[in-house]
Structures are given as C-alpha cells and as structure tokens.
Design an enzyme around this catalytic site. Sequence first.
Site, PDB file in Angstrom:
ATOM      1  CB  THR A 191      -0.684   0.108   1.429  1.00 14.86           C
ATOM      2  OG1 THR A 191      -1.827  -0.927   1.176  1.00 14.86           O
ATOM      3  CG2 THR A 191      -1.726   1.242   1.437  1.00 14.86           C
ATOM      4  NE  ARG A 219      -8.752  -7.194   3.998  1.00 13.06           N
ATOM      5  CZ  ARG A 219      -7.600  -6.578   4.100  1.00 13.06           C
ATOM      6  NH1 ARG A 219      -7.376  -5.901   2.835  1.00 13.06           N
ATOM      7  NH2 ARG A 219      -6.722  -6.392   5.142  1.00 13.06           N
ATOM      8  CB  VAL A 220     -12.897  -3.020   3.055  1.00 10.87           C
ATOM      9  CG1 VAL A 220     -12.352  -1.769   3.304  1.00 10.87           C
ATOM     10  CG2 VAL A 220     -13.703  -3.016   1.777  1.00 10.87           C
ATOM     11  N   GLY A 221      -9.834  -3.324   4.015  1.00 13.82           N
ATOM     12  CA  GLY A 221      -8.515  -3.506   5.327  1.00 13.82           C
ATOM     13  C   GLY A 221      -8.789  -2.176   5.795  1.00 13.82           C
ATOM     14  CG  ASP A 222      -4.863  -0.617   6.940  1.00 18.62           C
ATOM     15  OD1 ASP A 222      -4.966  -1.541   6.289  1.00 18.62           O
ATOM     16  OD2 ASP A 222      -3.942   0.168   7.203  1.00 18.62           O
ATOM     17  CB  THR A 242       1.910  -0.113   4.253  1.00 19.48           C
ATOM     18  OG1 THR A 242       1.869  -1.373   3.480  1.00 19.48           O
ATOM     19  CG2 THR A 242       3.141  -0.150   5.154  1.00 19.48           C
ATOM     20  N   GLY A 243       0.474  -2.644   5.609  1.00 22.07           N
ATOM     21  CA  GLY A 243       0.746  -4.132   6.391  1.00 22.07           C
ATOM     22  C   GLY A 243      -0.767  -4.937   6.564  1.00 22.07           C
ATOM     23  N   GLY A 245      -4.236  -4.978   7.341  1.00 25.34           N
ATOM     24  CA  GLY A 245      -5.108  -3.860   7.672  1.00 25.34           C
ATOM     25  C   GLY A 245      -6.031  -4.131   8.969  1.00 25.34           C
TER      26      GLY A 245
HETATM   27  N1  ASP Z   1      -2.951  -2.416   4.557  1.00 25.85           N
HETATM   28  C1  ASP Z   1      -3.326  -2.917   3.282  1.00 25.85           C
HETATM   29  C2  ASP Z   1      -4.737  -3.891   3.591  1.00 25.85           C
HETATM   30  O1  ASP Z   1      -5.003  -4.336   4.612  1.00 25.85           O
HETATM   31  C3  ASP Z   1      -2.504  -3.828   2.533  1.00 25.85           C
HETATM   32  C4  ASP Z   1      -1.047  -3.482   2.901  1.00 25.85           C
HETATM   33  O2  ASP Z   1      -0.835  -2.478   3.082  1.00 25.85           O
HETATM   34  O3  ASP Z   1      -0.457  -4.666   2.385  1.00 25.85           O
HETATM   35  O4  ASP Z   1      -5.484  -3.975   2.672  1.00 25.85           O
END
Ligand code: ASP
Length: 331
Positions: A191, A219-222, A242-243, A245
């Site tokens: 991200t 699915r929706v993340g952060d 990032t990471g 979510g």
């Molecule tokens: N944060 C993003 C999500 O969870 C993905 C990512 O940054 O790797 O969708």
Amino acid sequence: MKRRKFIRNSGTVAAGIISTPLLASCNEKSKTPLKTSNTTEAVIPIAICTWDFGNATAKAWEVLKAGGNALDAVHQGVMVEENDLNNNTVGNGGRPDRDGHVTLDACIMDKDGNCGAVLAMENIANPISVARKVMEETPHVMLAGKGAEQFAYEQGFEKTDLLTEKSKQDWLEWKKTSEYKPIINIENHDTIGMLAIDKNGDIAGACTTSGMAYKMAGRVGDSPIIGAGLFVDNEIGGATATGVGEEVVRTVGSFLIVELMRQGKSPQEACEEGVKRIIAKNKDKQDFQIGFIAINKKGETGGYCIHPGFTYRTYTENGHINNPSESYLEY
Ligand code: ASP
C-alpha cells in the site's frame, strides 16, 4: 530465530543522529542504498510515503516545489503508483481477490479535516481521484462497491479492466493451493500511504491499495478507513499505515499515532507506540507486517514496523531519501 528487539532510546533518535543522506534520482526504485538511521530533522515542504515509491514522492515534490498545495501533492503522488501496471499492490494491475476480481480501496484527507474514501471499487484505475471526488462533490465520506463505481462513471471516469495478464497468471497459480497467507514485505512495496506539508505548513494525506492479495470478496482493510490507514490533523501532523489492515483497524492506528503526537511524542516515538499496541494485542502471533509512518507539524518524520525490511521515502529540499524503518523484531 526471531527475537524481541531492545527498543532503542527514541530520545537518542529524536536528538538527531542522522547519517549522510543518500540521494536518489527520481526514477530509481528499490535499489537505492539505505541510510542507517531514521531522519528526524524538521523541514518543510516535505513529502513522505510508505515503501520505496520514489516515483511517487518525486511527483509530489514536483507539485510542492512549484508552490502547489499538500492535497494536490499527495493526490498526484500516489496516482503515479496507481497507474504503474508493474505495481501489483496498488491501483491498475493490483492483485485480485480470491475470485479474480481487482477491488481497490483509497482515501484522502485535507488540512481542514475533510475526507473521502472508496472501498472495494472495481473497474476504475484511479481510486484516489474518486475518493477526492467523494470528498469534494458529495455529502458523504465513504462510497463502497457498485455505488462507488457508479459514482465514478457519473464523474466521468472510464471503465478499465484492472486485471493484467501477469496478475491473472499469478492468481491462477495461487488457486492451485488457494492458501490465504499475506507475505511479509511482498516485493518490498505494498500500500502507498503518503503525507505532505506544503510551503504554507498545511498537511494532507492519501492512501491507496488493491488490498491483501486473494482476500475474500468484499474484504476491506485499513487503507480506505479514515483513522486506521490514514489520519491528518493540521494542528498536529499525520500518519499512515501499510501491512495487515485488520490489525491496523483494531487499534485505529493512524489516529492513535496522531493523538500520541498531540500528547507530545515525536513522530518516531508515536510510530513505535502504535506498533507496540498492535504487538500487545497479538502476543502469540507476530508473523505479519505492519509499517507506520508519521509526520508532525514541524516536518519531523518517523517510521516503525514489526519486521525488518520496511522502508519509507522522504523528499525535501535536502534530498530524496529511502529511509530504513527501525523494526520491533530483528533477525
Ligand atoms: N493495508 C492493506 C490492507 O490491509 C494492505 C497492505 O498494506 O499490505 O488492505
């Protein structure tokens, strides 16, 4: 074997042990040598983003240097990655969900606390631009799925097939096992979350992603969630993530980091505390990556992550730098 890192005294970092910046040309990506310590010098204007998205910070800097505002800088900056078909984690060319659909998430926030977001939107190449339209043209903050896509068409965006042949082949390969397992530091980018301060000292932020590869449909993340993937308070600073979510949402990570800065922590200290809150909720599970970056009103920056390998870009009049983030774990 992973082991718990002895957290460095962030006061020492804040006191400014800064190694010689290694400058990179605008087009260099991923191969830039790293500095050996996080930058904490106060400087504006500045653009900062997650990972080694040097082309994005270069674009944002171009806007800032020409006297443009922070909102335009982050918007145009992250769009560079949305448009890069070789980037499989953001925008057009992003990896699909487990059913083969590319669904994009993005949000944007300005100096006045205005914000807009799109969630799980298909067929539109620049979700950050749609998020900005949501902010500027609607009474809402978030539009999701078909509603977001429909709104985008009404605003003149074109329908685009976002699944590249490469992403399709990777997905077909993945389907052989269908094992959902987020990969740490995948391709060394992910991200893009970007923060900028313009010459007037105003702050804005943007965050855009195709989300976790092979996620469940819907699915929706952060990343498109204001407060989780991104937060800006023009009096204090901004943060973005990032990471994985789900873990960032559980701690409302970016809002938390801005509030920690409000309480007096440096951006570096605030990012470290943000990661530690996530660790505290995952005592038996650390096989996932989170990276936070933050900036305060003065233009000081910080970054912190769980696993080594996360880097973040800064662009100021002092140079274009790929900063290695300190990490909670070391190995
Ligand atoms: N944060 C993003 C999500 O969870 C993905 C990512 O940054 O790797 O969708």
